[in-house]
Design a protein around this motif. Structure first.
Motif, PDB file in Angstrom:
ATOM      1  N   GLU A   1       0.833  -1.205   0.000  1.00  8.17           N
ATOM      2  CA  GLU A   1       0.000   0.000   0.000  1.00  8.17           C
ATOM      3  C   GLU A   1       0.865   1.252   0.000  1.00  8.17           C
ATOM      4  N   LEU A   2       2.162   1.077  -0.199  1.00  7.06           N
ATOM      5  CA  LEU A   2       3.098   2.198  -0.198  1.00  7.06           C
ATOM      6  C   LEU A   2       3.484   2.560  -1.624  1.00  7.06           C
ATOM      7  N   GLY A   3       4.024   3.751  -1.797  1.00 12.34           N
ATOM      8  CA  GLY A   3       4.596   4.149  -3.075  1.00 12.34           C
ATOM      9  C   GLY A   3       3.671   3.927  -4.246  1.00 12.34           C
ATOM     10  N   GLU A   4       4.096   3.068  -5.170  1.00  8.00           N
ATOM     11  CA  GLU A   4       3.326   2.779  -6.381  1.00  8.00           C
ATOM     12  C   GLU A   4       2.139   1.859  -6.125  1.00  8.00           C
TER      13      GLU A   4
ATOM     14  N   THR B   1       8.138   5.940 -18.158  1.00  5.80           N
ATOM     15  CA  THR B   1       8.131   6.554 -16.826  1.00  5.80           C
ATOM     16  C   THR B   1       8.788   5.635 -15.805  1.00  5.80           C
ATOM     17  N   ALA B   2       8.516   4.331 -15.912  1.00 10.54           N
ATOM     18  CA  ALA B   2       9.084   3.373 -14.962  1.00 10.54           C
ATOM     19  C   ALA B   2      10.605   3.382 -14.996  1.00 10.54           C
ATOM     20  N   VAL B   3      11.186   3.566 -16.182  1.00  8.65           N
ATOM     21  CA  VAL B   3      12.645   3.551 -16.326  1.00  8.65           C
ATOM     22  C   VAL B   3      13.259   4.887 -15.922  1.00  8.65           C
ATOM     23  N   ASN B   4      12.627   5.976 -16.332  1.00  4.06           N
ATOM     24  CA  ASN B   4      13.269   7.288 -16.223  1.00  4.06           C
ATOM     25  C   ASN B   4      12.764   8.155 -15.076  1.00  4.06           C
ATOM     26  N   ALA B   5      11.569   7.871 -14.580  1.00  2.00           N
ATOM     27  CA  ALA B   5      11.012   8.703 -13.509  1.00  2.00           C
ATOM     28  C   ALA B   5      10.251   7.852 -12.509  1.00  2.00           C
ATOM     29  N   GLY B   6      10.768   6.664 -12.257  1.00  2.00           N
ATOM     30  CA  GLY B   6      10.106   5.745 -11.347  1.00  2.00           C
ATOM     31  C   GLY B   6      10.542   5.935  -9.905  1.00  2.00           C
ATOM     32  N   SER B   7      10.070   5.043  -9.055  1.00  2.00           N
ATOM     33  CA  SER B   7      10.393   5.101  -7.630  1.00  2.00           C
ATOM     34  C   SER B   7      11.859   4.754  -7.390  1.00  2.00           C
ATOM     35  N   ARG B   8      12.455   5.428  -6.418  1.00  2.00           N
ATOM     36  CA  ARG B   8      13.824   5.120  -5.995  1.00  2.00           C
ATOM     37  C   ARG B   8      13.827   4.288  -4.718  1.00  2.00           C
ATOM     38  N   ASP B   9      12.646   3.767  -4.354  1.00  2.00           N
ATOM     39  CA  ASP B   9      12.507   2.995  -3.115  1.00  2.00           C
ATOM     40  C   ASP B   9      12.482   1.494  -3.392  1.00  2.00           C
ATOM     41  N   ILE B  10      12.789   0.732  -2.347  1.00  2.00           N
ATOM     42  CA  ILE B  10      12.421  -0.677  -2.308  1.00  2.00           C
ATOM     43  C   ILE B  10      11.396  -0.843  -1.190  1.00  2.00           C
ATOM     44  N   ILE B  11      10.583  -1.886  -1.284  1.00  2.00           N
ATOM     45  CA  ILE B  11       9.589  -2.193  -0.262  1.00  2.00           C
ATOM     46  C   ILE B  11      10.081  -3.422   0.501  1.00  2.00           C
ATOM     47  N   VAL B  12       9.957  -3.378   1.834  1.00  2.06           N
ATOM     48  CA  VAL B  12      10.520  -4.423   2.695  1.00  2.06           C
ATOM     49  C   VAL B  12       9.453  -4.947   3.653  1.00  2.06           C
ATOM     50  N   TRP B  13       9.444  -6.272   3.846  1.00  2.00           N
ATOM     51  CA  TRP B  13       8.672  -6.922   4.906  1.00  2.00           C
ATOM     52  C   TRP B  13       9.625  -7.818   5.696  1.00  2.00           C
ATOM     53  N   GLU B  14       9.247  -8.153   6.927  1.00  2.00           N
ATOM     54  CA  GLU B  14      10.005  -9.147   7.679  1.00  2.00           C
ATOM     55  C   GLU B  14       9.048 -10.109   8.366  1.00  2.00           C
ATOM     56  N   SER B  15       9.552 -11.309   8.655  1.00  2.00           N
ATOM     57  CA  SER B  15       8.732 -12.347   9.277  1.00  2.00           C
ATOM     58  C   SER B  15       9.617 -13.273  10.088  1.00  2.00           C
TER      59      SER B  15
ATOM     60  N   ASP C   1       8.367 -16.408  10.773  1.00  2.00           N
ATOM     61  CA  ASP C   1       7.911 -17.773  10.512  1.00  2.00           C
ATOM     62  C   ASP C   1       7.380 -18.008   9.098  1.00  2.00           C
ATOM     63  N   LEU C   2       7.492 -17.034   8.217  1.00  2.00           N
ATOM     64  CA  LEU C   2       7.053 -17.104   6.821  1.00  2.00           C
ATOM     65  C   LEU C   2       5.541 -16.976   6.637  1.00  2.00           C
ATOM     66  N   VAL C   3       4.777 -16.966   7.716  1.00  2.00           N
ATOM     67  CA  VAL C   3       3.320 -16.862   7.568  1.00  2.00           C
ATOM     68  C   VAL C   3       2.757 -15.601   8.220  1.00  2.00           C
ATOM     69  N   HIS C   4       3.431 -15.085   9.230  1.00  5.95           N
ATOM     70  CA  HIS C   4       3.023 -13.823   9.848  1.00  5.95           C
ATOM     71  C   HIS C   4       4.045 -12.762   9.433  1.00  5.95           C
ATOM     72  N   TRP C   5       3.558 -11.732   8.746  1.00  8.90           N
ATOM     73  CA  TRP C   5       4.464 -10.735   8.174  1.00  8.90           C
ATOM     74  C   TRP C   5       4.197  -9.360   8.771  1.00  8.90           C
ATOM     75  N   SER C   6       5.261  -8.598   8.907  1.00 10.54           N
ATOM     76  CA  SER C   6       5.156  -7.232   9.408  1.00 10.54           C
ATOM     77  C   SER C   6       4.459  -6.350   8.378  1.00 10.54           C
ATOM     78  N   SER C   7       4.084  -5.157   8.813  1.00 10.68           N
ATOM     79  CA  SER C   7       3.697  -4.139   7.840  1.00 10.68           C
ATOM     80  C   SER C   7       4.923  -3.808   6.993  1.00 10.68           C
ATOM     81  N   SER C   8       4.684  -3.405   5.781  1.00 14.50           N
ATOM     82  CA  SER C   8       5.808  -3.089   4.899  1.00 14.50           C
ATOM     83  C   SER C   8       6.377  -1.715   5.228  1.00 14.50           C
ATOM     84  N   TRP C   9       7.632  -1.515   4.866  1.00 15.33           N
ATOM     85  CA  TRP C   9       8.223  -0.186   4.952  1.00 15.33           C
ATOM     86  C   TRP C   9       9.038   0.071   3.685  1.00 15.33           C
ATOM     87  N   ALA C  10       9.197   1.336   3.367  1.00 15.87           N
ATOM     88  CA  ALA C  10       9.930   1.734   2.167  1.00 15.87           C
ATOM     89  C   ALA C  10      11.288   2.297   2.561  1.00 15.87           C
ATOM     90  N   VAL C  11      12.286   1.978   1.748  1.00 15.27           N
ATOM     91  CA  VAL C  11      13.634   2.505   1.944  1.00 15.27           C
ATOM     92  C   VAL C  11      14.101   3.096   0.618  1.00 15.27           C
TER      93      VAL C  11
END
Length: 604
Positions: free
Chosen positions: A50-53, A87-101, A103-113
């Motif tokens: 639900e972040l960025g793009e 636009t995706a190549v030349n004016a796209g997001s400079r972020d990555i989206i990250v989750w952590e878990s 146990d592989l089934v319960h995941w944190s909210s995402s954050w952007a870096v």
């Protein structure tokens, strides 16, 4: 959380599926052999950004070697929003989206870096590898940048380092070539790092090797099969868990076909062989650029419990399950499957607090050892009972004569160790002597009356029943009889008592047939005769649930709630084209009774 390769039992593939409405989110797929995949979560996204793009592509997952957690990182990009590739190549997001878990089934909210350097047009396909020497992760990605001496943007690989995927070192250029380069992935083996990248100009995969992760450590490695394979991207390479072989998957974006696997037994050689169509199965959805993580049996079980099809409960190949509950814990005792001609020798026990996530308690009996003096192999179809605080484990095995027999082993706990009796309990010689019609003495199940009297039901081609001795390791021979009325009986008969009736179920047809199924009948007396009613468990071809039989039924103690455990052919069905009757997997489903007091057909 360092896990050695020998401990891995399966694979998790995180990926996206295309540019459709929900396609650019994170999907999970599961495999036991790395070549045949099952879509998880009903082919729906597991994680949504639900972040960025508000969409992600190219997800990658990494295990933290020192923390009990996993990190999943992805490109912040959603082509479906209509902005287009320019636009995706030349004016796209400079972020990555990250989750952590954890146990592989319960995941944190995402954050952007924000990782892209100032002026970067995009940050694509982030990946990470743990650098043991530096005790941190090297994270790398593709960015389209234009330096003062360049007349246009060019795709290059950049990198940064982190320990927590929140704080990163300043990004720096990691790989630059004359051509555009994107989609880099790295694997380590025996002190050497192998780097696979897409040449965005020629649209093929190039390989390098290095003695460290430093950018100047790498030199080119010839890989003719990859250089000749055009129109591919998103390379991912992983070691197969059960052998010295590596699988490289590449996304056939130009043909719109999704991933193609290639295999090598020598990373240093650069030689890969392309697998022919039909020798792999990527599941129902098209698998686009993602990441593969080898996972343990416990992790497999957890993923199946939360994101599976709602039927399969044990990862791996097992069959003929006996489902019981002792105290507050559930147990499964299956046949260990996957051996030609049903030639396995070992029995495992599995435990669970919730009948969803199962723990392998290990081998509890091995017919190839001195554990069972009378048997030489063919460990089949176990059943267990408890009496006076001891656990009695009944099982099938072959004697040196080649005939099947039923034995019994005793333990103080449900997971053993079990000690087998020196002689079998039920044999074909005994059947002949007592005049009992019988094909093979196999497939025991145990029924205990309210007064504590225990009976064994068993048989192939002809069903039989006998009262067990008070010691549970002997039978009272003059109580042994054939059962009448079990229509189309093949094997695996069970019985339970409910509503003043005995409810019998048994398997029909052949275990190698997709039509293997369970019939149902009732009787007023334990020894019958049985009135046949109808099939209660049959295949569902639309859901690839075939060969559904050889079952057990558990009544939740003190309730009117029932469960049926059974096996089906291994899925996806294309994984084994022959011998499906000894490539099976264990499932559990609810079992209900109607207002007429009769068992209802299981809904698959």
């Amino acid at each position: 959380m360092t896990v050695h390769n020998s401990q891995y039992s399966g694979y998790l593939l995180v990926h996206f599926i295309g540019e459709q409405l929900e396609g650019e989110q994170v999907y999970f797929s599961y495999s036991e052999d790395g070549l045949h995949w099952k879509d998880l979560n009903a082919s729906l996204p597991v994680l949504r950004s639900e972040l960025g793009e508000k969409g992600v592509r190219d997800p990658f997952i990494v295990r933290s070697p020192k923390e009990d957690k996993f990190y999943l990182i992805a490109t912040d990009l959603r082509i479906a929003n209509g902005k287009g590739w320019d636009t995706a190549v030349n004016a796209g997001s400079r972020d990555i989206i990250v989750w952590e878990s954890a146990d592989l089934v319960h995941w944190s909210s995402s954050w952007a870096v924000t990782l892209g350097v100032p002026g970067a047009g995009c940050v694509w396909a982030p990946e990470a590898i743990y650098d043991e020497a530096a005790d941190e992760f090297l994270v790398f990605w593709a960015s389209a940048t234009q330096e003062p001496q360049e007349i246009e943007r060019k795709q290059k690989i950049y990198s940064a380092r982190t320990r927590d995927f929140r704080s990163f070192t300043a990004p720096e250029k990691y790989i630059e070539r004359d051509n555009h380069i994107i989609d880099t992935t790295i694997i380590a083996h025996n002190g050497t790092y192998y780097r696979y990248s897409k040449d965005e100009t020629t649209k093929n995969i190039r390989v390098e090797k290095g003695t460290s992760l430093e950018k100047d450590s790498f030199t080119n490695l010839s890989a003719p099969a990859l250089e000749e394979l055009l129109g591919v991207e998103g390379p991912q390479i992983f070691k197969l868990n059960d052998r010295e072989e590596w699988c490289l998957i590449v996304d056939r974006f130009a043909e719109g076909k999704g991933y193609l696997p290639l295999l090598t037994s020598d990373l240093e050689s650069g030689e890969f062989r392309v697998l022919p169509e039909g020798s792999f199965n990527l599941g129902k959805t098209k698998k686009r650029h993602g990441g593969v993580l080898p996972i343990t049996a416990e992790e497999c079980s957890r993923l199946l419990a939360v994101f599976g099809d709602g039927h399969q409960v044990l990862p791996g190949q097992f069959a003929d399950p006996d489902l019981v509950k002792f105290g507050d814990c559930y147990y499964l005792y299956p046949t260990t499957d996957g051996f030609t001609g049903w030639s396995g020798t070992q029995f495992h026990a599995f435990s669970s607090a919730d009948m969803r996530i199962w723990k392998d308690e290990g081998v509890i009996l091995d017919l190839a050892t001195e554990d069972v003096p009378w048997a030489v192999g063919s460990a089949w179809a176990p059943a267990i009972a408890i009496k006076n605080g001891k656990y009695y484990y009944y099982f099938c095995g072959k004697m040196e004569s080649g005939e099947c027999a039923i034995g019994v082993a005793v333990a103080e706990t449900p997971a053993g160790p079990f000690r087998a009796q020196p002689q079998p309990l039920i044999t074909m010689e005994q059947m002949k002597r007592l005049g009992i019609a019988m094909g093979q003495t196999i497939d025991p199940s145990v029924f205990t009356q309210d007064d504590g009297t225990a009976y064994m039901l068993f048989g192939n081609a002809h069903p039989a029943i006998v009262q067990l001795g008070e010691d549970m390791v002997s039978v009272i021979e003059d109580t042994m009889k054939n059962l009448a009325g079990l229509h189309d009986f093949r094997e695996a008969v069970t019985v339970l008592r409910r509503g003043g009736q005995y409810h019998f179920t048994w398997s029909c047809d052949d275990t190698g047939s997709e039509d293997y199924h369970v019939n149902y009948g009732t009787a007023e007396h334990l020894y019958g005769p049985v009135t046949y009613r109808y099939p209660v468990l049959v295949k569902n071809k639309e859901k690839d649930m075939l060969g559904t039989a050889h079952h057990s039924i558990l009544q939740e103690p003190g309730t009117d709630k029932y469960w049926i455990a059974y096996h089906r052919f291994v899925t996806p069905l294309t994984r084994f084209t022959q011998g499906k009757g000894y490539h099976r997997e264990v499932c559990i489903d609810p079992l209900t009774f109607g207002e007429d007091g009769l068992m209802q057909q299981v809904k698959l």
